[in-house]
Design an enzyme around this catalytic site. Structure first.
Site, PDB file in Angstrom:
ATOM      1  N   ASP A  91      69.244  71.374  -0.062  1.00  0.00           N
ATOM      2  CA  ASP A  91      69.304  71.423  -1.356  1.00  0.00           C
ATOM      3  C   ASP A  91      68.729  72.387  -1.941  1.00  0.00           C
ATOM      4  O   ASP A  91      68.011  73.328  -1.649  1.00  0.00           O
ATOM      5  CB  ASP A  91      68.696  69.886  -2.062  1.00  0.00           C
ATOM      6  CG  ASP A  91      69.208  69.533  -2.962  1.00  0.00           C
ATOM      7  OD1 ASP A  91      70.194  70.070  -3.796  1.00  0.00           O
ATOM      8  OD2 ASP A  91      68.608  68.573  -3.545  1.00  0.00           O
ATOM      9  N   TYR A 150      61.889  67.988   9.450  1.00  0.00           N
ATOM     10  CA  TYR A 150      61.595  68.600   7.930  1.00  0.00           C
ATOM     11  C   TYR A 150      60.105  68.390   7.775  1.00  0.00           C
ATOM     12  O   TYR A 150      59.620  67.275   8.377  1.00  0.00           O
ATOM     13  CB  TYR A 150      62.345  67.685   7.197  1.00  0.00           C
ATOM     14  CG  TYR A 150      63.761  68.243   6.679  1.00  0.00           C
ATOM     15  CD1 TYR A 150      63.979  69.335   5.937  1.00  0.00           C
ATOM     16  CD2 TYR A 150      64.764  67.887   7.467  1.00  0.00           C
ATOM     17  CE1 TYR A 150      65.405  69.639   5.795  1.00  0.00           C
ATOM     18  CE2 TYR A 150      66.186  67.924   7.504  1.00  0.00           C
ATOM     19  CZ  TYR A 150      66.507  68.951   6.332  1.00  0.00           C
ATOM     20  OH  TYR A 150      67.688  69.561   5.937  1.00  0.00           O
TER      21      TYR A 150
END
Length: 319
Positions: A91, A150
């Site tokens: 993103d 992540y």
């Protein structure tokens, strides 16, 4: 190449990006007659601060746009020929240390060091190509993925470290780390994560069932690092999970609220307890692939991790 020639080559200064674009006949060899040609795997790192994510867009700057521009200049191919595909659509504002992508060329390379140096010479300084390697026909940057890792960083102190401001979220509350770890355990396993998915801006239909292999909460002084590994993630799923854990850490809600929200499969249920978490604390660290898909194809060059250069020593005559 004899020893004297090799020594001279090693002592040569780093060539400019412009000179690297003019590849010698020894760098590019035979043309492959099939439709797609040769496939190449890239491992990229980038600071996502000034980019609107990875995915290609016409107007805002994206990481894919920058990488494609450099590839077009080095290969002299068009975007439709390169067919660049990224493993993860990070993103806007999200960083990466181990983003993976692949692209095609109709020709093979004898050595990948020159194109590696050329691409890094053309890419902006906040995007680096860490590795380039030949890829098998079976390899796909997105569909060969086994798991992704992540990290989300939280800086917990009254005063924010200015050197962390682009890479960590500033939290001024005292956190109950043990409660956050207890809550994180509820995410582990194969579950439906519909309640943790934001509405996406594209038409892709995703499977809400994901497998979370681990969710660790690590303290490193004032820095809190939340590490999550899973088979895949829904749009903004990681940030939404971390935001809920932060509320647990503040003792605003109990750890066992997590299974309740998961069972609801409703994003509105999460919104009752959680809040928006900015993207700059999030980083795509690494991607694990099916090992058989990583086997190098025959008659292709070795992977490149970048070139090292040496300075020729001066011979000083002493009197």
């Amino acid at each position: 190449m004899n020893c004297a020639t090799a020594a001279t080559a090693l002592a040569s200064p780093l060539p400019s990006p412009t000179s690297l674009l003019s590849l010698n006949s020894s760098d590019v060899v035979e043309v492959k007659p099939n439709q797609n040609g040769y496939k190449w795997r890239l491992v990229l790192a980038y600071d996502g601060t000034r980019y609107s994510g990875w995915q290609y867009q016409e107007s805002p700057p994206t990481v894919q746009c920058a990488v494609e521009k450099a590839l077009i200049q080095t290969t002299k191919l068009q975007r439709k020929d390169l067919q660049l595909v990224g493993a993860s659509r990070t993103d806007a504002g999200v960083h990466a240390w181990g983003q993976v992508a692949h692209f095609f060329t109709p020709f093979n390379y004898e050595n990948l060091d020159r194109i590696h140096a050329a691409l890094n010479g053309l890419l902006p300084s906040d995007i680096r190509l860490r590795e380039i390697s030949p890829a098998s026909a079976e390899f796909h940057a997105r569909f060969s993925v086994k798991s992704k890792i992540y990290h989300y960083k939280i800086y917990s102190d009254t005063v924010m470290d200015p050197f962390q401001r682009h890479f960590a979220y500033h939290n001024m509350y005292k956190l109950n780390i043990a409660a956050m770890r207890d809550a994180a355990k509820y995410f582990i396993g194969k579950q439906n994560f519909s309640a943790f998915e934001n509405a996406s801006h594209n038409d892709r239909v995703t499977d809400p069932v994901k497998h979370i292999f681990r969710f660790d909460v690590k303290e490193m002084g004032a820095l809190l690092q939340l590490e999550v590994e899973g088979s895949g993630f829904l749009y903004r799923q990681v940030r939404n999970m971390v935001a809920l854990l932060l509320q647990v850490g503040k003792e605003a809600i109990p750890p066992d609220i997590v299974p309740h929200i998961l069972a609801s499969r409703d994003r509105r249920e999460l919104a009752k307890y959680s809040f928006y978490l900015p993207p700059h604390g999030l980083c795509l660290v690494s991607i694990d692939y099916n090992e058989s898909h990583l086997l190098p194809p025959p008659d292709c060059p070795a992977k490149s991790f970048g070139m090292h250069y040496t300075i020729r020593k001066c011979k000083v005559v002493f009197y």
